[in-house]
Write a protein that holds these residues in place. Sequence first.
Motif, mmCIF file in Angstrom:
data_model
loop_
_atom_site.group_PDB
_atom_site.id
_atom_site.type_symbol
_atom_site.label_atom_id
_atom_site.label_comp_id
_atom_site.label_asym_id
_atom_site.label_seq_id
_atom_site.Cartn_x
_atom_site.Cartn_y
_atom_site.Cartn_z
ATOM 1 N N VAL A 23 46.264 48.184 40.618
ATOM 2 C CA VAL A 23 45.286 47.085 40.555
ATOM 3 C C VAL A 23 45.831 45.991 39.639
ATOM 4 O O VAL A 23 46.080 46.232 38.454
ATOM 5 N N PRO A 24 46.015 44.773 40.184
ATOM 6 C CA PRO A 24 46.486 43.684 39.317
ATOM 7 C C PRO A 24 45.452 43.373 38.240
ATOM 8 O O PRO A 24 44.245 43.460 38.483
ATOM 9 N N ILE A 25 45.939 43.024 37.074
ATOM 10 C CA ILE A 25 45.032 42.579 36.020
ATOM 11 C C ILE A 25 45.605 41.312 35.393
ATOM 12 O O ILE A 25 46.772 41.253 35.049
ATOM 13 N N GLN A 26 44.746 40.273 35.311
ATOM 14 C CA GLN A 26 45.162 39.005 34.696
ATOM 15 C C GLN A 26 44.372 38.833 33.405
ATOM 16 O O GLN A 26 44.715 39.377 32.380
ATOM 17 N N SER A 175 27.001 22.349 41.668
ATOM 18 C CA SER A 175 25.667 22.609 41.115
ATOM 19 C C SER A 175 25.391 24.106 41.207
ATOM 20 O O SER A 175 25.757 24.748 42.196
ATOM 21 N N LYS A 176 24.785 24.646 40.166
ATOM 22 C CA LYS A 176 24.587 26.112 40.116
ATOM 23 C C LYS A 176 23.190 26.407 39.601
ATOM 24 O O LYS A 176 22.757 25.814 38.604
ATOM 25 N N VAL A 177 22.496 27.305 40.271
ATOM 26 C CA VAL A 177 21.199 27.766 39.782
ATOM 27 C C VAL A 177 21.414 29.113 39.109
ATOM 28 O O VAL A 177 22.038 30.011 39.682
HETATM 29 C C1 LIG Z 1 30.538 38.111 30.381
HETATM 30 C C2 LIG Z 1 31.096 37.659 31.699
HETATM 31 C C3 LIG Z 1 30.635 36.470 32.261
HETATM 32 C C4 LIG Z 1 31.141 36.032 33.491
HETATM 33 N N1 LIG Z 1 30.667 34.866 34.011
HETATM 34 C C5 LIG Z 1 31.139 34.419 35.203
HETATM 35 C C6 LIG Z 1 30.650 33.209 35.773
HETATM 36 O O1 LIG Z 1 29.800 32.524 35.200
HETATM 37 N N2 LIG Z 1 31.167 32.818 36.966
HETATM 38 C C7 LIG Z 1 32.124 33.550 37.626
HETATM 39 O O2 LIG Z 1 32.571 33.141 38.695
HETATM 40 N N3 LIG Z 1 32.609 34.698 37.106
HETATM 41 C C8 LIG Z 1 32.149 35.159 35.923
HETATM 42 N N4 LIG Z 1 32.617 36.332 35.392
HETATM 43 C C9 LIG Z 1 33.609 37.117 36.160
HETATM 44 C C10 LIG Z 1 35.083 36.812 35.795
HETATM 45 O O3 LIG Z 1 35.195 36.227 34.519
HETATM 46 C C11 LIG Z 1 35.737 35.885 36.828
HETATM 47 O O4 LIG Z 1 35.676 36.448 38.113
HETATM 48 C C12 LIG Z 1 37.187 35.555 36.479
HETATM 49 O O5 LIG Z 1 37.612 34.474 37.275
HETATM 50 C C13 LIG Z 1 38.137 36.724 36.650
HETATM 51 O O6 LIG Z 1 39.430 36.284 36.239
HETATM 52 P P1 LIG Z 1 40.403 37.275 35.457
HETATM 53 O O7 LIG Z 1 41.686 36.576 35.261
HETATM 54 O O8 LIG Z 1 39.741 37.805 34.232
HETATM 55 O O9 LIG Z 1 40.550 38.433 36.552
HETATM 56 P P2 LIG Z 1 40.828 39.990 36.399
HETATM 57 O O10 LIG Z 1 39.663 40.706 35.843
HETATM 58 O O11 LIG Z 1 42.141 40.229 35.735
HETATM 59 O O12 LIG Z 1 40.981 40.333 37.958
HETATM 60 C C14 LIG Z 1 39.913 40.126 38.845
HETATM 61 C C15 LIG Z 1 40.280 40.633 40.233
HETATM 62 O O13 LIG Z 1 41.342 39.879 40.780
HETATM 63 C C16 LIG Z 1 42.485 40.702 40.998
HETATM 64 N N5 LIG Z 1 43.650 39.891 40.626
HETATM 65 C C17 LIG Z 1 43.853 39.227 39.453
HETATM 66 N N6 LIG Z 1 44.983 38.503 39.512
HETATM 67 C C18 LIG Z 1 45.489 38.693 40.755
HETATM 68 C C19 LIG Z 1 46.660 38.206 41.437
HETATM 69 N N7 LIG Z 1 47.520 37.330 40.874
HETATM 70 N N8 LIG Z 1 46.867 38.612 42.712
HETATM 71 C C20 LIG Z 1 45.992 39.473 43.310
HETATM 72 N N9 LIG Z 1 44.879 39.959 42.724
HETATM 73 C C21 LIG Z 1 44.636 39.576 41.459
HETATM 74 C C22 LIG Z 1 42.268 41.943 40.160
HETATM 75 O O14 LIG Z 1 42.933 43.081 40.659
HETATM 76 C C23 LIG Z 1 40.759 42.080 40.230
HETATM 77 O O15 LIG Z 1 40.386 42.679 41.453
HETATM 78 C C24 LIG Z 1 32.139 36.796 34.163
HETATM 79 C C25 LIG Z 1 32.623 37.978 33.581
HETATM 80 C C26 LIG Z 1 32.109 38.409 32.363
HETATM 81 C C27 LIG Z 1 32.631 39.685 31.757
#
Ligand SMILES: Cc1cc2nc3c(=O)[nH]c(=O)nc-3n(C[C@H](O)[C@H](O)[C@H](O)COP(=O)(O)OP(=O)(O)OC[C@H]3O[C@@H](n4cnc5c(N)ncnc54)[C@H](O)[C@@H]3O)c2cc1C
Length: 286
Positions: A23-26, A175-177
């Motif tokens: 699972v990729p993690i960014q 715009s977001k609700v």
């Molecule tokens: C407290 C909190 C508040 C949040 N609020 C919002 C919000 O308001 N709006 C919103 O949209 N999201 C929100 N999120 C969700 C999250 O922050 C977003 O989805 C964010 O964009 C994820 O990015 P990341 O880099 O942390 O992804 P990660 O957690 O690292 O990865 C997310 C997913 O993408 C995959 N992935 C990552 N990089 C790649 C790559 N290069 N290629 C293929 N797959 C990949 C991972 O395997 C995983 O499935 C929130 C999360 C938390 C914990």
Amino acid sequence: MDFLRPTTWEEALAAKADRPDAVPIQGGTDVMVEINMDVRRPAALLDLNQVAELREWAMVGDMCRVGAAVPYARVIEELGGPLPGLAQAARTVGSPQIRNRGSVGGNLGAASPAGDSHPPLLAAGAVVEVESRERGVRMIPADEFYLGVKRSALEPDELIRAVHVRPATGPQYFSKVGTRNAMVIAVCSFAIALHPDERRVGTGIGSAAPTPRRALEAEELLARELDWTAPLDPALTRRFGKLCAAAAAPIDDVRGKAAYRVHAIGVMARRTLAWAWNDHLGKRAA
Ligand SMILES: Cc1cc2nc3c(=O)[nH]c(=O)nc-3n(C[C@H](O)[C@H](O)[C@H](O)COP(=O)(O)OP(=O)(O)OC[C@H]3O[C@@H](n4cnc5c(N)ncnc54)[C@H](O)[C@@H]3O)c2cc1C
């Protein structure tokens, strides 16, 4: 759990080809929550944080190429000019901590219908660049990327490298609700992008269907009937709102009722069109 830590894009592709279950993690703002909550326990994590190029953005031809790891904080600071819709959406994501870690690539990877990047990417006509070691690069238009709830067109051996977005040629709004003003997952959301050079208006609906989606009939209505030199016709605006609402297919869930979401999409569609139109006419007059 294995922890794979490539330092180059080629190493990352090789790792994903050899371990499609990794699972990729960014930023980890989705992945770590899922692991902590025991939603999933992957056999391997593929940490992309050492692959520096993913954190870069650049103009490539007439497109802005945004690396998958560019965090929301930098979208806000550095890309508000060329990509105003995406930057507006980024401002609504989570908290400063989440905006520092969370990335547009991660939002695409998660493919949640509620992800805030998706509506502006759809409205702007973005293209997602994905790659695998065996089959090379695929360029996937955003409106073909989302396949189902948290399901995308990404294959198990592919990684997201970047998203390509044409810099705005006209006003864009998001715009977001939510149930409160900050730290909130969208009850529903809407993005609009005016493309005056193409006499076209792009739309994106969030959190109101199994996938983020465009309101295609509403876009077609404006392509047919909008007079780009005149004030906005209120009757046309209402018809646009209705068609956007009709394009939604939401469910009742903990964040909101389906009927409310349909109503709110119509309201946001009318409002964002009016805001964008005011900017458009103001620019023409200036
Ligand atoms: C407290 C909190 C508040 C949040 N609020 C919002 C919000 O308001 N709006 C919103 O949209 N999201 C929100 N999120 C969700 C999250 O922050 C977003 O989805 C964010 O964009 C994820 O990015 P990341 O880099 O942390 O992804 P990660 O957690 O690292 O990865 C997310 C997913 O993408 C995959 N992935 C990552 N990089 C790649 C790559 N290069 N290629 C293929 N797959 C990949 C991972 O395997 C995983 O499935 C929130 C999360 C938390 C914990």
